[in-house]
Design a protein around this motif. Structure first.
Motif, PDB file in Angstrom:
ATOM      1  N   MET A 173      79.847 -61.616 -35.752  1.00 42.09           N
ATOM      2  CA  MET A 173      77.777 -61.827 -36.010  1.00 42.09           C
ATOM      3  C   MET A 173      77.645 -60.318 -35.115  1.00 42.09           C
ATOM      4  O   MET A 173      76.406 -59.704 -35.607  1.00 42.09           O
ATOM      5  N   GLN A 216      75.176 -56.926 -36.701  1.00 46.09           N
ATOM      6  CA  GLN A 216      74.114 -56.791 -36.124  1.00 46.09           C
ATOM      7  C   GLN A 216      74.090 -54.920 -36.328  1.00 46.09           C
ATOM      8  O   GLN A 216      73.098 -53.999 -36.768  1.00 46.09           O
ATOM      9  N   GLU A 238      73.148 -54.208 -40.154  1.00 43.90           N
ATOM     10  CA  GLU A 238      72.057 -54.386 -40.495  1.00 43.90           C
ATOM     11  C   GLU A 238      70.382 -53.336 -39.521  1.00 43.90           C
ATOM     12  O   GLU A 238      70.399 -52.933 -40.895  1.00 43.90           O
ATOM     13  N   ILE A 241      69.104 -59.394 -36.974  1.00 43.93           N
ATOM     14  CA  ILE A 241      68.609 -61.205 -36.272  1.00 43.93           C
ATOM     15  C   ILE A 241      69.739 -61.488 -35.249  1.00 43.93           C
ATOM     16  O   ILE A 241      71.013 -60.839 -34.627  1.00 43.93           O
ATOM     17  N   THR A 273      71.994 -62.898 -32.880  1.00 45.42           N
ATOM     18  CA  THR A 273      73.606 -63.700 -32.371  1.00 45.42           C
ATOM     19  C   THR A 273      73.463 -64.898 -32.365  1.00 45.42           C
ATOM     20  O   THR A 273      74.573 -66.063 -33.349  1.00 45.42           O
ATOM     21  N   GLN A 324      71.231 -66.588 -33.786  1.00 50.45           N
ATOM     22  CA  GLN A 324      70.796 -67.677 -34.245  1.00 50.45           C
ATOM     23  C   GLN A 324      72.159 -67.212 -36.096  1.00 50.45           C
ATOM     24  O   GLN A 324      71.674 -68.696 -36.291  1.00 50.45           O
ATOM     25  N   THR A 325      72.038 -66.196 -36.042  1.00 45.69           N
ATOM     26  CA  THR A 325      73.691 -66.381 -36.761  1.00 45.69           C
ATOM     27  C   THR A 325      74.846 -67.379 -36.883  1.00 45.69           C
ATOM     28  O   THR A 325      74.535 -67.932 -37.552  1.00 45.69           O
ATOM     29  N   GLY A 343      75.389 -72.734 -42.985  1.00 42.01           N
ATOM     30  CA  GLY A 343      75.211 -71.509 -42.775  1.00 42.01           C
ATOM     31  C   GLY A 343      76.608 -71.173 -43.517  1.00 42.01           C
ATOM     32  O   GLY A 343      77.483 -70.555 -43.094  1.00 42.01           O
ATOM     33  N   MET A 351      78.582 -66.950 -43.095  1.00 49.01           N
ATOM     34  CA  MET A 351      78.724 -65.252 -43.268  1.00 49.01           C
ATOM     35  C   MET A 351      79.259 -64.822 -43.964  1.00 49.01           C
ATOM     36  O   MET A 351      80.388 -65.139 -43.801  1.00 49.01           O
ATOM     37  N   TYR A 369      74.349 -63.099 -45.548  1.00 49.66           N
ATOM     38  CA  TYR A 369      74.221 -63.477 -44.987  1.00 49.66           C
ATOM     39  C   TYR A 369      73.128 -64.856 -45.472  1.00 49.66           C
ATOM     40  O   TYR A 369      71.874 -64.756 -46.305  1.00 49.66           O
ATOM     41  N   PHE A 404      71.748 -69.230 -45.082  1.00 51.76           N
ATOM     42  CA  PHE A 404      71.596 -70.528 -44.356  1.00 51.76           C
ATOM     43  C   PHE A 404      71.167 -71.739 -45.283  1.00 51.76           C
ATOM     44  O   PHE A 404      70.864 -71.684 -46.312  1.00 51.76           O
TER      45      PHE A 404
END
Length: 270
Positions: free
Chosen positions: A13, A17, A20, A29, A31, A33-34, A42, A44, A58, A60
């Motif tokens: 995760m 980032q 991103e 976002i 980590t 949350q992911t 979810g 990924m 990603y 969810f």
């Protein structure tokens, strides 16, 4: 060779980032949350060149109108690795894992004036769109979205439908232009409305600029006009029961093709 695989760990995760921030230049976002999302339905997925992550997708769980689906929220690829088919591979892997987890639909959004994304979503993946969301994310400050309403197409991907599994080709022959374009003295595209008062033809097209970011940089007000004019045209077609099913690119413009949604084989899940 770029390898595509599912991601499940905190370290992975954190790698996401980094991508991103490279792609959008905004805070990623968190980590927490992911990681929580991937532990609760979810998905990924990462694309790796050796040990280096070069892209991700990603999603969810989503729920609306009594139906569960995977909300595919973000897909990003390092600029050095774009136009190599990685985005398409990420989506097909996402579909494979989604089906294994019990999903039969996937939703995501994209800017309809970003036509490269439209070609992937509609032409390559056989997604469809009959939903237009005005200013979906409010004001956005990243380089792609800054200054204009964040209008979006919401793509619906019917994962196990004949339309997707058998890669059906909708009949888009003999289209009627719902709108076209022309080029002004500066060589920039201008919107030209169609003459159809009622929408009854089997197939319609809407023409849009091929290089919207270049247009935005050259003439911001003209880019804004494209946003507002196409907003009206797309919504009009969707209200009349049409869905966007294909994107066809030409030298300086792109055509969206629309057919009646009821003519598509979506597996009874529409």
């Amino acid at each position: 060779m770029v390898v595509i695989r599912e991601l499940t760990t905190l370290a992975e995760m954190e790698e996401v980032q980094v991508i991103e921030h490279k792609v959008w230049g905004i805070p990623p976002i968190p980590t927490h949350q992911t990681l929580t999302a991937v532990k609760n339905g979810g998905i990924m997925i990462g694309a790796y060149d050796g040990d280096k992550m070069v892209g991700f997708s990603y999603g969810f769980p989503g729920f609306k109108d009594g139906k569960i689906y995977l909300c595919s929220h973000m897909l990003g690829i390092d600029a050095a690795y774009r136009s190599q088919g990685i985005g398409e591979r990420l989506k097909w892997k996402q579909r494979e894992i989604a089906i294994a987890k019990g999903y039969d639909r996937m939703h995501w959004t994209y800017d309809p004036l970003e036509t490269r994304n439209g070609y992937l979503n509609l032409t390559k993946l056989n997604g469809i769109c009959d939903t237009y969301i005005e200013n979906c994310y409010g004001e956005m400050d990243d380089e792609f979205n800054k200054g204009l309403p964040s209008d979006r197409f919401e793509v619906h991907w019917y994962l196990k439908s004949p339309h997707v599994v058998e890669k059906h080709e909708p009949d888009i022959s003999n289209p009627v232009p719902a709108s076209t374009l022309t080029f002004n003295a500066d060589g920039l595209p201008e919107f030209v409305p169609g003459t159809e008062e009622t929408l009854t033809a089997p197939v319609y097209t809407v023409s849009v600029p091929k290089f919207f970011q270049e247009l935005k940089a050259a003439n911001f007000e003209l880019a804004r006009d494209w946003r507002m004019q196409t907003r009206v045209q797309f919504q009009r077609l969707f209200r009349a029961g049409y869905a966007a099913v294909r994107v066809k690119a030409y030298e300086r413009h792109v055509d969206y093709f629309f057919v009646k949604k009821e003519t598509l084989q979506l597996g009874g899940n529409a």
